[in-house]
Design a protein around this motif. Structure first.
Motif, PDB file in Angstrom:
ATOM      1  N   SER A  83       0.829  -1.206   0.000  1.00  6.31           N
ATOM      2  CA  SER A  83       0.000   0.000   0.000  1.00  6.31           C
ATOM      3  C   SER A  83       0.864   1.258   0.000  1.00  6.31           C
ATOM      4  N   GLU A  84       0.417   2.249  -0.755  1.00  5.84           N
ATOM      5  CA  GLU A  84       1.159   3.508  -0.848  1.00  5.84           C
ATOM      6  C   GLU A  84       0.640   4.571   0.110  1.00  5.84           C
ATOM      7  N   ILE A  85      -0.372   4.264   0.887  1.00  7.66           N
ATOM      8  CA  ILE A  85      -1.034   5.300   1.677  1.00  7.66           C
ATOM      9  C   ILE A  85      -0.052   6.019   2.593  1.00  7.66           C
ATOM     10  N   GLU A  86       0.702   5.285   3.405  1.00 10.94           N
ATOM     11  CA  GLU A  86       1.634   5.942   4.327  1.00 10.94           C
ATOM     12  C   GLU A  86       2.753   6.648   3.567  1.00 10.94           C
ATOM     13  N   LEU A 135       0.747 -12.605 -14.611  1.00 13.56           N
ATOM     14  CA  LEU A 135       1.318 -12.638 -13.262  1.00 13.56           C
ATOM     15  C   LEU A 135       0.432 -11.892 -12.264  1.00 13.56           C
ATOM     16  N   LEU A 136      -0.126 -10.758 -12.673  1.00 13.04           N
ATOM     17  CA  LEU A 136      -1.043 -10.027 -11.797  1.00 13.04           C
ATOM     18  C   LEU A 136      -2.245 -10.878 -11.437  1.00 13.04           C
ATOM     19  N   ARG A 153       0.063   0.612  -8.493  1.00 12.12           N
ATOM     20  CA  ARG A 153       1.376   0.912  -9.068  1.00 12.12           C
ATOM     21  C   ARG A 153       2.448  -0.062  -8.572  1.00 12.12           C
ATOM     22  N   PRO A 154       2.573  -0.303  -7.254  1.00 16.31           N
ATOM     23  CA  PRO A 154       3.557  -1.293  -6.805  1.00 16.31           C
ATOM     24  C   PRO A 154       3.332  -2.683  -7.400  1.00 16.31           C
ATOM     25  N   LEU A 155       2.073  -3.101  -7.535  1.00 16.32           N
ATOM     26  CA  LEU A 155       1.795  -4.426  -8.098  1.00 16.32           C
ATOM     27  C   LEU A 155       2.196  -4.493  -9.570  1.00 16.32           C
ATOM     28  N   VAL A 156       1.891  -3.451 -10.329  1.00 17.40           N
ATOM     29  CA  VAL A 156       2.254  -3.431 -11.751  1.00 17.40           C
ATOM     30  C   VAL A 156       3.772  -3.413 -11.906  1.00 17.40           C
TER      31      VAL A 156
END
Length: 220
Positions: A83-86, A135-136, A153-156
């Motif tokens: 997660s990018e939230i923090e 893969l996703l 974005r991190p998953l891609v």
């Protein structure tokens, strides 16, 4: 006639039938010659399929009760790391508008812009984009996660780096990725990839039949 030639003809016929006879669009199945860079018609087609897949499946960043229960039971720490939230909330160089935009459900155009710059930076070919989607899907099936505004974005990035290494034996330095997307620390790019592989138990294998089925799905 070998199986690759048969597949070439089958896919070419499907393109001709489904796209009003655009016979100039040649298809390069995996294990044959690599497609031409940038101007290859099928690369644009597959790129748009990846963008559409993300756009149609991205959910808001706020978890539902069901998702929260899944997160607590499976891969809780990994879910928080992806997660990018923090990262966004506490980033010193982002203003409030930037923060809201980054963790909001993105428009198709914003997804396309990010994926375009990432694909261009990595110089990926058509088969790598197909493999990235596969893969996703494999990852999401294992984790039962949803693609979210704060993790797509991190998953891609993780899926594409793995696909590129597997298909092209290419390696993109994290320094370049950090320049493209400085929200994420350089060391985290490698960690995304490592966790992604651990979660799918390093099962990156895609059979020829699975690959063909995915291509046909894209062409529909």
């Amino acid at each position: 006639m070998c199986i690759l030639q048969e597949l070439q003809q089958k896919l070419q016929k499907k393109i001709d039938d489904d796209q009003s006879g655009k016979a100039d669009q040649k298809w390069s199945p995996v294990f044959t010659h690599r497609c031409q860079k940038s101007k290859c018609p099928e690369k644009k087609l597959i790129f748009n399929s990846l963008v559409d897949y993300l756009y149609e499946n991205i959910c808001p960043s706020i978890d539902s009760n069901t998702d929260q229960a899944i997160k607590e039971k499976y891969y809780k720490n990994e879910a928080e790391f992806f997660s990018e939230i923090e990262r966004v909330v506490y980033h010193p160089q982002l203003d409030t508008n930037d923060k809201v935009e980054l963790i909001s459900v993105p428009s198709r155009q914003r997804i396309a812009e990010f994926c375009y710059h990432l694909a261009r930076l990595c110089d990926v070919q058509s088969e790598v984009l197909v493999y990235t989607m596969m893969l996703l899907e494999k990852f999401l099936n294992v984790t039962q996660w949803q693609i979210r505004a704060a993790n797509w974005r991190p998953l891609v990035i993780a899926a594409l780096r793995i696909a590129q290494k597997s298909e092209n034996d290419a390696y993109l330095p994290t320094k370049m990725l950090h320049q493209l997307y400085p929200i994420i620390a350089r060391e985290d790019f490698a960690e995304f990839e490592r966790l992604f592989l651990i979660i799918i138990d390093y099962n990156m294998f895609v059979s020829f039949e699975e690959y063909v089925a995915k291509l046909e799905e894209i062409l529909q």
